[in-house]
Design a protein around this motif. Structure first.
Motif, PDB file in Angstrom:
ATOM      1  N   ARG A   1       0.812  -1.220   0.000  1.00 35.78           N
ATOM      2  CA  ARG A   1       0.000   0.000   0.000  1.00 35.78           C
ATOM      3  C   ARG A   1       0.846   1.273   0.000  1.00 35.78           C
ATOM      4  O   ARG A   1       0.329   2.372   0.161  1.00 35.78           O
ATOM      5  CB  ARG A   1      -0.915   0.029   1.230  1.00 35.78           C
ATOM      6  CG  ARG A   1      -1.929  -1.087   1.270  1.00 35.78           C
ATOM      7  CD  ARG A   1      -2.878  -1.048   2.471  1.00 35.78           C
ATOM      8  NE  ARG A   1      -2.236  -0.792   3.751  1.00 35.78           N
ATOM      9  CZ  ARG A   1      -2.329   0.347   4.442  1.00 35.78           C
ATOM     10  NH1 ARG A   1      -3.040   1.350   3.992  1.00 35.78           N
ATOM     11  NH2 ARG A   1      -1.718   0.492   5.605  1.00 35.78           N
ATOM     12  N   SER A   2       2.142   1.162  -0.220  1.00 31.01           N
ATOM     13  CA  SER A   2       3.036   2.314  -0.068  1.00 31.01           C
ATOM     14  C   SER A   2       2.664   3.483  -0.992  1.00 31.01           C
ATOM     15  O   SER A   2       2.684   4.636  -0.570  1.00 31.01           O
ATOM     16  CB  SER A   2       4.491   1.911  -0.283  1.00 31.01           C
ATOM     17  OG  SER A   2       4.670   1.404  -1.585  1.00 31.01           O
ATOM     18  N   ASP A   3       2.330   3.193  -2.246  1.00 26.80           N
ATOM     19  CA  ASP A   3       1.938   4.286  -3.155  1.00 26.80           C
ATOM     20  C   ASP A   3       0.707   5.015  -2.625  1.00 26.80           C
ATOM     21  O   ASP A   3       0.645   6.242  -2.620  1.00 26.80           O
ATOM     22  CB  ASP A   3       1.672   3.761  -4.563  1.00 26.80           C
ATOM     23  CG  ASP A   3       2.948   3.362  -5.291  1.00 26.80           C
ATOM     24  OD1 ASP A   3       4.026   3.883  -4.918  1.00 26.80           O
ATOM     25  OD2 ASP A   3       2.861   2.543  -6.226  1.00 26.80           O
ATOM     26  N   GLU A   4      -0.262   4.256  -2.184  1.00 26.48           N
ATOM     27  CA  GLU A   4      -1.489   4.843  -1.632  1.00 26.48           C
ATOM     28  C   GLU A   4      -1.192   5.692  -0.391  1.00 26.48           C
ATOM     29  O   GLU A   4      -1.684   6.808  -0.242  1.00 26.48           O
ATOM     30  CB  GLU A   4      -2.465   3.707  -1.279  1.00 26.48           C
ATOM     31  CG  GLU A   4      -3.705   4.135  -0.543  1.00 26.48           C
ATOM     32  CD  GLU A   4      -4.457   2.923   0.014  1.00 26.48           C
ATOM     33  OE1 GLU A   4      -5.191   3.126   0.999  1.00 26.48           O
ATOM     34  OE2 GLU A   4      -4.292   1.808  -0.513  1.00 26.48           O
ATOM     35  N   ILE A   5      -0.351   5.190   0.480  1.00 24.37           N
ATOM     36  CA  ILE A   5       0.007   5.901   1.723  1.00 24.37           C
ATOM     37  C   ILE A   5       0.731   7.207   1.386  1.00 24.37           C
ATOM     38  O   ILE A   5       0.430   8.258   1.945  1.00 24.37           O
ATOM     39  CB  ILE A   5       0.859   4.998   2.635  1.00 24.37           C
ATOM     40  CG1 ILE A   5       0.015   3.826   3.148  1.00 24.37           C
ATOM     41  CG2 ILE A   5       1.450   5.789   3.793  1.00 24.37           C
ATOM     42  CD1 ILE A   5       0.811   2.710   3.785  1.00 24.37           C
ATOM     43  N   LEU A   6       1.683   7.146   0.449  1.00 24.03           N
ATOM     44  CA  LEU A   6       2.421   8.358   0.077  1.00 24.03           C
ATOM     45  C   LEU A   6       1.506   9.389  -0.579  1.00 24.03           C
ATOM     46  O   LEU A   6       1.623  10.585  -0.323  1.00 24.03           O
ATOM     47  CB  LEU A   6       3.580   8.016  -0.864  1.00 24.03           C
ATOM     48  CG  LEU A   6       4.733   7.263  -0.200  1.00 24.03           C
ATOM     49  CD1 LEU A   6       5.722   6.781  -1.248  1.00 24.03           C
ATOM     50  CD2 LEU A   6       5.418   8.130   0.844  1.00 24.03           C
ATOM     51  N   ARG A   7       0.581   8.926  -1.431  1.00 25.20           N
ATOM     52  CA  ARG A   7      -0.375   9.867  -2.045  1.00 25.20           C
ATOM     53  C   ARG A   7      -1.222  10.564  -0.978  1.00 25.20           C
ATOM     54  O   ARG A   7      -1.505  11.754  -1.066  1.00 25.20           O
ATOM     55  CB  ARG A   7      -1.282   9.142  -3.039  1.00 25.20           C
ATOM     56  CG  ARG A   7      -0.721   9.092  -4.444  1.00 25.20           C
ATOM     57  CD  ARG A   7      -1.774   8.656  -5.439  1.00 25.20           C
ATOM     58  NE  ARG A   7      -2.322   7.334  -5.149  1.00 25.20           N
ATOM     59  CZ  ARG A   7      -1.779   6.173  -5.528  1.00 25.20           C
ATOM     60  NH1 ARG A   7      -0.667   6.191  -6.237  1.00 25.20           N
ATOM     61  NH2 ARG A   7      -2.329   5.039  -5.227  1.00 25.20           N
ATOM     62  N   SER A   8      -1.627   9.831   0.037  1.00 25.74           N
ATOM     63  CA  SER A   8      -2.465  10.413   1.071  1.00 25.74           C
ATOM     64  C   SER A   8      -1.701  11.430   1.934  1.00 25.74           C
ATOM     65  O   SER A   8      -2.302  12.307   2.550  1.00 25.74           O
ATOM     66  CB  SER A   8      -3.077   9.331   1.967  1.00 25.74           C
ATOM     67  OG  SER A   8      -2.083   8.769   2.801  1.00 25.74           O
TER      68      SER A   8
END
Length: 102
Positions: A87-94
């Motif tokens: 989920r790293s991409d999602e976490i960084l986007r948030s």
């Protein structure tokens, strides 16, 4: 061994302390005609000796070719969340700030 004369604009005592205090050893380097021309131009432009530019180049080459005895170890941390990596991409986007929210 033939004595090396100091550059005209450098006091003899400064030149001698630089060349004897640093433990420099003489060597011969063969350059192609174009590289030698470019070396002379660069040295004149910077106001340093051709030898100084060569020494600088040797230092860079040695650093670029250095072999480390042990691999570099980076510290690791555990998030405690087994899905974190996926989920790293999602976490960084948030975490990115929205326009106008600053």
């Amino acid at each position: 061994m033939r004595a090396i004369a100091p550059p005209i604009d450098l006091p003899l005592d400064v030149w001698q302390s630089y060349h004897t205090g640093m433990g420099l050893k003489r060597t011969t380097v063969y350059l192609d005609e174009n590289d030698l021309r470019d070396l002379k131009i660069a040295a004149a432009r910077r106001g340093v000796s051709e030898a100084e530019i060569i020494r600088e180049g040797v230092r860079h080459a040695l650093l670029r070719n250095r072999v480390w005895d042990e691999p570099v170890r980076f510290p690791t941390v555990s998030s405690g969340d087994p899905t974190f990596a996926s989920r790293s991409d999602e976490i960084l986007r948030s975490m990115r700030s929205e326009p106008g929210s600053e």
